[in-house]
Motif scaffolding. Structure first.
Motif, short mmCIF file in Angstrom:
data_model
loop_
_atom_site.label_atom_id
_atom_site.label_comp_id
_atom_site.label_asym_id
_atom_site.label_seq_id
_atom_site.Cartn_x
_atom_site.Cartn_y
_atom_site.Cartn_z
N ALA A 1 0.89 -1.16 0.00
CA ALA A 1 0.00 0.00 0.00
C ALA A 1 0.93 1.21 0.00
CB ALA A 1 -0.92 0.00 1.22
N ILE B 1 1.64 4.97 -0.59
CA ILE B 1 0.95 6.26 -0.63
C ILE B 1 1.72 7.23 -1.51
CG2 ILE B 1 0.17 8.22 0.75
CD1 ILE B 1 -0.29 6.29 3.06
N TYR C 1 -4.06 13.68 4.65
CA TYR C 1 -5.49 13.52 4.40
C TYR C 1 -5.77 13.66 2.90
CZ TYR C 1 -6.31 14.19 9.39
OH TYR C 1 -6.31 14.07 10.75
N ASN D 1 -3.81 9.63 -2.32
CA ASN D 1 -3.98 8.52 -3.25
C ASN D 1 -2.99 7.43 -2.86
OD1 ASN D 1 -5.94 9.75 -4.97
ND2 ASN D 1 -4.31 11.05 -5.76
N VAL D 2 -3.40 6.19 -3.10
CA VAL D 2 -2.57 5.06 -2.70
C VAL D 2 -2.67 3.96 -3.75
CG1 VAL D 2 -4.41 4.08 -1.28
CG2 VAL D 2 -2.05 3.47 -0.79
N ARG E 1 -6.31 3.97 -5.65
CA ARG E 1 -7.57 4.46 -5.10
C ARG E 1 -7.32 5.76 -4.34
NH1 ARG E 1 -8.05 -0.67 -1.12
NH2 ARG E 1 -7.95 -1.63 -3.12
N HIS E 2 -8.38 6.52 -4.16
CA HIS E 2 -8.32 7.78 -3.40
C HIS E 2 -8.90 7.51 -2.02
CE1 HIS E 2 -8.31 12.04 -2.56
NE2 HIS E 2 -9.54 11.91 -2.11
N ILE E 3 -8.19 7.94 -1.01
CA ILE E 3 -8.65 7.79 0.38
C ILE E 3 -9.13 9.17 0.83
CG2 ILE E 3 -8.04 7.11 2.71
CD1 ILE E 3 -7.88 4.83 0.62
N VAL F 1 -9.65 10.07 6.70
CA VAL F 1 -8.69 9.03 7.10
C VAL F 1 -7.30 9.65 7.19
CG1 VAL F 1 -7.64 6.83 6.46
CG2 VAL F 1 -10.06 7.25 5.99
N SER G 1 -3.38 9.42 7.21
CA SER G 1 -2.51 8.48 6.49
C SER G 1 -1.68 7.60 7.42
CB SER G 1 -1.60 9.23 5.52
OG SER G 1 -0.64 10.00 6.19
N TYR H 1 -3.94 4.84 8.37
CA TYR H 1 -4.13 3.97 7.20
C TYR H 1 -2.91 3.07 7.01
CZ TYR H 1 -5.01 2.45 2.46
OH TYR H 1 -5.21 1.68 1.34
N GLN I 1 -3.10 -0.99 7.19
CA GLN I 1 -2.67 -1.83 6.08
C GLN I 1 -1.58 -2.81 6.52
OE1 GLN I 1 -3.82 -2.07 2.74
NE2 GLN I 1 -5.50 -1.05 3.77
#
Length: 160
Positions: free
Chosen positions: A61, A63, A74, A77-78, A85-87, A91, A93, A96, A100
């Motif tokens: 994952a 980032i 905040y 994208n990852v 995907r866009h978070i 969330v 980081s 996150y 993960q």
């Protein structure tokens, strides 16, 4: 990731990630030796995480760090296992990255309980712009008193 000096890796600035011979990294050697490898968070400065998967990781994952602004904390994208995907803005980081990493460990162990594993975890904090998670924004910091080595004035016996 190599244990070598920058002048031997040809990665001497934050913009040189593409110069690194990925076949000299710890994840390359461990994966070849049968380890399951995973990474979560920041891969290498200037690595195009959204366009190029970090090599020699079975799970990742990564980032995006194309710019250092609030989007490393905040609204980032990852690239997760090859899918971008866009978070959203709710969330953090660092959370996150931790979530993960835990997910990878559970998945790796569940699927291959007898195989050794290597996990690389690299959260963005405390990089500029230094945005803390809201629940810690007002946390008290103890005073730093330093130590004798920091206050040393005679550096004549130290390398440049």
């Amino acid at each position: 990731m190599t244990g070598r000096y920058p002048h031997n890796t040809h990665v001497e600035t934050n913009r040189d990630a593409q110069a690194l011979d990925q076949r000299t990294t710890v994840q390359y050697y461990l994966q070849r030796a049968g380890y399951l490898t995973a990474m979560s968070g920041k891969y290498l400065n200037s690595w195009p995480e959204l366009l190029k998967d970090p090599p020699y990781f079975d799970r990742f994952a990564a980032i995006d760090d194309a710019r250092y602004d609030r989007h490393i904390y905040y609204g980032f994208n990852v690239n997760v296992d090859g899918g971008v995907r866009h978070i959203g803005d709710r969330v953090y980081s660092v959370d996150y990255t931790a979530d993960q990493a835990i997910r990878f460990l559970r998945d790796l162990h569940a699927g291959h309980p007898d195989r050794p594993w290597f996990l690389y975890v690299a959260p963005f904090a405390p990089h500029f712009p230094n945005i803390p998670e809201p629940r810690f924004a007002e946390a008290a910091e103890p005073p730093w008193r330093g130590d004798r080595g920091v206050a040393e004035r005679d550096l004549g016996d130290k390398p440049h």
